[in-house]
Design an enzyme around this catalytic site. Structure first.
Site, short mmCIF file in Angstrom:
data_model
loop_
_atom_site.label_atom_id
_atom_site.label_comp_id
_atom_site.label_asym_id
_atom_site.label_seq_id
_atom_site.Cartn_x
_atom_site.Cartn_y
_atom_site.Cartn_z
N ASP A 1 -23.35 2.70 -21.73
CA ASP A 1 -24.01 3.47 -20.68
C ASP A 1 -23.65 2.85 -19.33
O ASP A 1 -22.84 1.94 -19.25
CB ASP A 1 -25.54 3.50 -20.90
CG ASP A 1 -26.13 4.82 -20.42
OD1 ASP A 1 -25.96 5.13 -19.23
OD2 ASP A 1 -26.72 5.56 -21.23
N HIS B 1 -21.99 8.29 -17.66
CA HIS B 1 -22.67 7.08 -18.12
C HIS B 1 -21.64 5.98 -18.38
O HIS B 1 -21.71 5.28 -19.40
CB HIS B 1 -23.51 7.38 -19.37
CG HIS B 1 -24.72 8.22 -19.06
ND1 HIS B 1 -25.84 7.72 -18.45
CD2 HIS B 1 -24.96 9.54 -19.24
CE1 HIS B 1 -26.74 8.69 -18.28
NE2 HIS B 1 -26.22 9.82 -18.74
N GLU C 1 -25.03 14.54 -18.77
CA GLU C 1 -25.32 14.12 -17.40
C GLU C 1 -24.09 13.61 -16.65
O GLU C 1 -24.17 12.61 -15.93
CB GLU C 1 -26.41 13.05 -17.41
CG GLU C 1 -27.71 13.54 -18.00
CD GLU C 1 -28.83 12.50 -17.96
OE1 GLU C 1 -29.92 12.86 -17.51
OE2 GLU C 1 -28.60 11.36 -18.39
C1 ACM Z 1 -30.00 12.39 -22.34
O1 ACM Z 1 -31.22 12.22 -22.36
N1 ACM Z 1 -29.32 12.18 -21.23
C2 ACM Z 1 -29.27 12.82 -23.51
#
Ligand code: ACM
Length: 765
Positions: A204, A266, A329
């Site tokens: 991440d 991420h 995201e």
């Molecule tokens: C997530 O909660 N970004 C998968």
């Protein structure tokens, strides 16, 4: 677009129903007292018949697997170990035992089993290894004390099989690291819940935990970071040996570890290690804030090769047939701003950045497919053209997952609400950090295939199952993860395993005390939030108060005392708010079958005036409302965008003094452009200014206090002397700050309503 409502806000701001004010002390009755006998299998089996017989295991219990059947022998070994732990005596594997494992030839669903307990012993039959294993898990849960120091098993016939094949839990080991030894114990617990997928979030913005031989800096640089407000690095990595050992350990318990490498977003930690993989400026280090960062992998041939190399090593370490490629995201700003990326989009003949993400994911999915594996990704992968074999993990609600299922893609349902377990189970004292509140029942009542969607059997067949996700931004320790996970994973297990028409909340609640006793006996830090009693007092003039008790769910009777003694089965039953004279010492607990349940509470209400902990204060707004663990210790609820609290209404008398204890918190939230909307006041100095206003946050200003610099100390204090007020009032306590660094949160307030000349200095809060 920045961290807008569809991304960051969903992950962070979704608020559950808030409970209210509470003073309590968590307490446990002795485990055996409320671990009453009765059949308390979790998840509840598909079909269970009680025969009325009883089996008493002899001093030397023997388990007999069929000869020449290594799978059955492994289950026998597991069962022996579990039974030994419960019975505290040796259990042998050998011929002619009382506990017979059998390979049934009957047609049975995958992972199903048939368990018979009679006076002469136990027969456990299953066609596949997983079924035998789950029969053994059930068998252990049937064990009960016989009242004379021994054990017995009630006679039953159980025919059982899971509703879903994917019964998952995601563990985020990137935001906070958990030890290999702890993950092993966590896998033990998953298996005991008949959960069978550990989705392991390994990369991440804040960390890259997995050692990759070809790119050693990923873990060397990415595995460690300096947390906000700290100076030393912390973190950890998982080596190949660690992974291999965990994969084998999990496999022996029928748990598949599905690794996740999050692509293309991420990615900050990876890009801090190898800036050439990125599309924007090199991040100096893994991120130490929470939120969505803009850093993306780039789509160059070199980076695509590197990602394939990484996946090659991932496939070497993890035999899972399915690999998670993330996809969530990924803000497209860096790709939009990069001439090289724009050139690549044109070269590839793609429409835009969304199509580029889909292209990357498709190419990596093809690479997995070439090695006999398939991909799963977060539901953003539906935004582009998706390989047919890709599975979708639906997190922004279930509708995208169900739509994917209707279009022929496999789907796993893990919607934020209610399956993100970094939401707390309750508000108030004794709870851990987290976001809003998703209580136990919300998880229990989750209906993965709501009416309508279930009407289409072809689509329903593509729903592989359900998964709870444990993000760990706010869960800094393994104990915190356990508290967030349990007993909600017991509720999830029932959603995932038990036939929909067999699910029964009151019945589950009745089995909960025994399940809490099991956790306790295994050293699992499970939450007692569901049964915890909350004591609140409405303090009126003249040293009197009205005391109210409640708890999330009504199991047994709520009993209390007002003299400081522990309430037992003879204490008064609570039937509604009762008057008390201050000082008052109230203790309360739920009693079931004559024994105290977990969740006892105790509160002392002083005569000097109300003493409110943070959990009893309301928040003025809920823009970024979180419960955060302070370095000083207390978990405090705060709106990080607007640190502001509301007290309950009380009499302020003829000149009250409010003493506050404060804890310092870092401001480490990545909000993108939204950060500009946070009001700052250049005149507020290094520490900020605390204001008290009457009734409302735009009410009459009563007092202000300039605060010390919160970067210098974990704890602070403030005194606000309030002018005389008649009647009862709430106070708005608002922090004005000059900058977004460390800031003060109110941990406790003690109000002394007496005028200055009558006030004795109370002990500092
Ligand atoms: C997530 O909660 N970004 C998968």
């Amino acid at each position: 677009m920045r961290a807008g409502p569809d991304l960051f806000l969903i992950r962070w701001l979704l608020q559950g129903a808030a409970a209210c004010l509470i003073v309590l002390a968590p307490g446990w009755a002795s485990a055996s007292s409320w671990a009453a006998p009765g059949i308390t299998i979790i998840p509840r089996p598909a079909d269970l018949r009680v025969t009325g017989e009883t089996y008493a295991p002899p001093a030397g219990v023997v388990i007999s697997p069929p000869p020449g059947d290594p799978g059955a022998r492994r289950t026998a070994a597991y069962l022996a170990q579990e039974l030994e732990r419960e019975l505290r005596r040796p259990v042998r594997i050998g011929p002619d035992g009382d506990i017979r494992l059998v390979r049934s030839r009957d047609p049975q669903p995958a992972e199903g089993y048939h368990l018979q307990v009679g006076a002469r012993g136990v027969t456990l039959a299953a066609p596949d290894d997983a079924g035998l294993f789950y029969g053994a898990v059930t068998l252990v849960q049937l064990l009960e004390r016989d009242g004379t120091g021994g054990f017995r098993l009630p006679g039953v016939e159980i025919v059982d099989a899971p509703r879903f094949g994917w019964r998952g839990v995601m563990l985020d080991s990137a935001r906070h690291y958990q030890s290999v030894a702890w993950i092993r114990r966590f896998i033990d617990e998953l298996a005991r819940h008949k959960l069978n997928v550990l989705h392991w979030h390994l990369t991440d913005d804040q960390a890259w935990r997995l050692v990759i031989r070809k790119y050693p800096r990923l873990a060397e640089v990415g595995g460690w970071r300096v947390e906000a407000g700290q100076t030393a690095r912390s973190g950890g990595v998982y080596t190949r040996a660690d992974v291999r050992a965990l994969v084998a350990y999990a496999a022996a318990r029928h748990v598949t570890i599905v690794p996740e490498i999050d692509i293309p977003g991420h990615a900050t930690a990876a890009l801090a290690a190898y800036p050439w993989l990125g599309a924007g400026p090199a991040p100096p280090a893994p991120a130490s804030g929470w939120g969505v960062y803009p850093n993306l992998f780039n789509p160059t041939p070199e980076t695509m090769q590197a990602l394939e190399d990484i996946l090659d090593e991932v496939m070497e370490m993890f035999p899972s047939p399915i690999i998670h490629l993330g996809g969530d995201e990924a803000l497209k700003d860096q790709w939009q701003a990069s001439p090289e990326v724009q050139q690549r989009i044109r070269e590839l003949g793609l429409k835009d950045e969304t199509a580029l993400q889909a292209w990357m994911i498709r190419r990596l999915a093809a690479h997995l497919a070439a090695h006999g594996r398939r991909m799963i990704g977060w539901d953003e992968i539906l935004q582009g053209d998706l390989p047919d074999t890709a599975a979708v993990m639906s997190w922004r609600g279930v509708s995208r997952g169900l739509a994917a299922a209707r279009s022929g893609h496999d789907a796993v349902l893990s919607p934020v609400l209610p399956l993100y377990l970094d939401y707390r189970q309750a508000d108030g004292e004794g709870e851990g950090p987290g976001r809003g509140v998703f209580p136990l029942r919300l998880v229990y009542d989750f209906d993965p295939i709501p009416a309508g969607a279930g009407a289409d059997p072809a689509a329903a067949a593509h729903v592989l199952g359900v998964q709870a996700n444990i993000w760990t931004e706010l869960l800094r320790s393994e104990a915190r993860v356990e508290f967030a996970a349990f007993p909600r994973l017991a509720a999830l297990a029932e959603v995932a395993w038990t036939p929909a028409d067999q699910r029964d909340w009151p019945d589950f609640l009745g089995r909960l005390p025994r399940q809490l006793a099991r956790y306790r006996s295994r050293g699992v830090n499970a939450a007692d939030s569901a049964l915890r009693v909350r004591i609140s007092a409405d303090i009126s003039e003249g040293g009197r108060a009205t005391v109210a008790l409640n708890s999330q769910y009504p199991l047994g009777e709520l009993r209390y005392t007002t003299d400081g003694t522990a309430p037992d089965a003879n204490a008064p039953v609570y039937s509604g708010p009762f008057p008390a004279v201050l000082p008052a010492h109230v203790r309360a607990v739920r009693i079931l079958g004559g024994a105290a349940l977990p969740g006892a509470a105790e509160a002392v209400f002083p005569a000097s005036g109300p003493d409110w902990s943070n959990g009893q204060l309301g928040l003025c707004t809920a823009k970024l409302a979180l419960s955060l663990e302070s370095e000083a210790g207390p978990v405090v609820r705060v709106d990080a965008e607007n640190p502001c609290w509301l007290t309950p209404a009380t009499g302020l008398g003829t000149g009250a003094r409010l003493r506050l204890s404060l804890v310092s918190l870092p401001f480490n939230f990545e909000l993108g452009e939204d950060v500009r909307q946070i009001p700052l006041d250049a005149t507020a100095g290094d520490g900020g200014v605390l204001e008290a206003r009457l009734d409302r946050c735009d009410g009459l200003l009563l007092a202000t206090q300039i605060l010390d610099d919160p970067s210098r100390s974990d704890r602070g204090a403030a005194i606000l002397d309030l002018p005389p007020q008649s009647g009862r009032h709430s106070l708005c306590l608002q922090l004005r700050r000059s900058r977004l660094g460390p800031f003060w949160a109110v941990a406790r307030t003690v109000l002394d309503p007496r005028p200055a000349d009558q006030r004795q200095t109370p002990p500092a809060p």
